[in-house]
Design an enzyme around this catalytic site. Structure first.
Site, mmCIF file in Angstrom:
data_model
loop_
_atom_site.group_PDB
_atom_site.id
_atom_site.type_symbol
_atom_site.label_atom_id
_atom_site.label_comp_id
_atom_site.label_asym_id
_atom_site.label_seq_id
_atom_site.Cartn_x
_atom_site.Cartn_y
_atom_site.Cartn_z
ATOM 1 N N ASN A 189 0.848 -1.200 0.000
ATOM 2 C CA ASN A 189 0.000 0.000 0.000
ATOM 3 C C ASN A 189 0.882 1.248 0.000
ATOM 4 O OD1 ASN A 189 0.562 0.801 2.864
ATOM 5 N ND2 ASN A 189 -0.314 -1.246 3.201
ATOM 6 N N LYS A 201 -11.006 -4.206 18.880
ATOM 7 C CA LYS A 201 -9.576 -4.490 19.046
ATOM 8 C C LYS A 201 -9.101 -4.194 20.458
ATOM 9 C CE LYS A 201 -8.823 -4.007 14.162
ATOM 10 N NZ LYS A 201 -7.847 -4.233 13.104
#
Ligand code: PMT
Length: 407
Positions: A211, A342
């Site tokens: 990316n 998370k």
């Protein structure tokens, strides 16, 4: 706080140079070591001898006047400084700095500098208001420069308005509190693990999935944590920028390598900040030899990588866990989901489609989502300033947990 601090004063050509002379005197009286560079225009207002007498140091004016054969003067001065102050800073020098021009001793030294830089503009009120000057100042803000705003009052040109160089006493006070803050380092005795950059998931020896992350955001955080006295472990995917001085840099390539490295340091970490853009998927098969092209389309089967942040959230004991959220829509909703799912203490969310935010830029626009439910929306800021805000939040989270600096 100023005692023995090394201050490089760059004086450019405006009538306010007389204040720069007074400033030099006050800084020396406060115990600072002051070295001065004068631009050619500044020399039209005052001679180097004035600053030499006040600073008790030789004054620099010419890039090619190498006084000491053992060093290159502009590099040596840049390395020497704890703080660089351009006062007064004319519109001309501001424009040169914004555009990376290095055509005199001041601008050349500034390009070589890594110390904090403060710019104290002084000029006519309309000049200060001109869009070109404003644009140049905003570029300098992106570089992480700080500003001592001009004050309002009677200007030498006859106008009354904003443009006066701030009074020397006030500038000394600002420098004093800057160093005072610096001496109250917030993360001494703490270990901070920062991840940065992209990961590369190999397809074959010549191709990979990755990316746009450049590591700028993560490296700025690592630098700020280091500045606050932490032991910093910087786990970085492949990037092209140099690591901040004094951090323990561990280079990784794939998400799997990043996972293994972060897990290794997790037990001993007080803080983990997951800035890295980790690939969510990787090729199911990695080929040992280059895959030859065939006629027709090709399909690559992908499998999920390990979600490092999720795993850290599961194993969390008393670490402060900071995650990022790179979104292109529904920023708040997705950030809140990440915070809970998370088990993070803080999520730093950025919309990577917004100009001035996200991948590759020197600035970012972030919103901080805290576990307490508090939301802090920040304006466009240099990534260095965003890093400062994040580290401030981390410090206060550590304090909430009873883990003050040195404890
Ligand atoms: O490096 P720059 O060019 O300066 O760009 C900065 C940035 C855009 C990369 C940065 O600001 C940023 O947003 N980083 C997070 C990128 C990301 O992967 O976001 P995400 O929303 O996909 O992931 C959420 C969080 O989970 C992140 O903290 C990420 O590190 C973590 N994650 C994601 C996937 C995975 N397999 N493991 C993880 O730990």
């Amino acid at each position: 706080m100023i005692m023995d601090k090394k201050i490089l004063l760059c004086v450019t050509g405006g009538i306010a140079v007389y204040k720069a002379a007074a400033l030099t005197s006050k800084l020396v009286q406060a115990g600072a070591q002051v070295k001065v560079i004068l631009s050619e225009s500044a020399e039209k207002f005052v001679t180097p001898l004035t600053f030499q007498a006040l600073s008790r140091n030789e004054v620099f004016t010419d890039t090619f006047d190498e006084k000491n054969p053992h060093v290159i003067a502009h590099i040596d001065l840049a390395d020497w400084a704890d703080l660089i102050l351009v006062a007064p800073a004319t519109a001309n020098t501001i424009a040169k700095l914004a555009n990376g021009i290095a055509d005199n001793m001041i601008t050349t030294t500034m390009l070589a500098a890594t110390a904090p830089v403060w710019i104290a503009p002084a000029m006519n009120v309309h000049m200060y208001d001109h869009p070109a000057v404003k644009k140049n100042l905003s570029i300098l803000a992106e570089y992480g420069y700080q500003f001592i705003e001009p004050s309002e009052g009677y200007l030498a040109c006859g106008y009354v308005g904003k443009g006066r160089l701030e009074e020397p006493e006030k500038i000394v006070e600002l420098i004093r509190s800057f160093f005072a803050k610096d001496e109250r380092k917030q993360l001494i005795g703490k270990t901070v693990v920062v991840t940065a950059g992209p990961t590369r998931e190999k397809i074959d020896p010549v191709r990979f999935i990755s990316n746009h992350s450049t590591g700028k955001m993560g490296f700025a955080i690592a630098e700020e944590a280091k500045r606050q006295g932490a032991h910093v472990v910087l786990v970085s995917g492949p990037v092209q920028i140099p690591a901040p001085a004094g951090v323990e840099l561990i280079k990784v390539e794939s998400g799997e390598e990043m996972y293994n490295t972060v897990i290794k340091f997790y037990e001993s970490a007080d803080v983990v900040i997951k800035t890295a853009a980790v690939a969510d998927y990787r090729p199911k098969i990695t080929y040992d030899q280059k895959v030859k092209k065939q006629t027709g389309d090709a399909v690559i089967d992908l499998e999920r990588t390990k979600d490092i942040l999720f795993e850290l959230g599961q194993r969390k004991k008393n670490q402060v866990l900071v995650g990022f959220a790179a979104e292109t829509e529904n920023l708040e909703e997705y950030a809140r989901i990440k915070l809970t799912k998370k088990n993070a203490d803080l999520i730093v969310a950025n919309n990577v489609k917004t100009a001035g935010a996200g991948f590759g830029t020197d600035t970012n626009i972030v919103t901080l989502f805290k576990r307490s439910g508090a939301v802090i929306e920040l304006p466009v800021m240099s990534k260095k300033d965003v890093a400062k805000k994040i580290i401030e939040e981390v410090t206060s989270l550590l304090k909430d947990m009873g883990k003050n600096a040195n404890s």
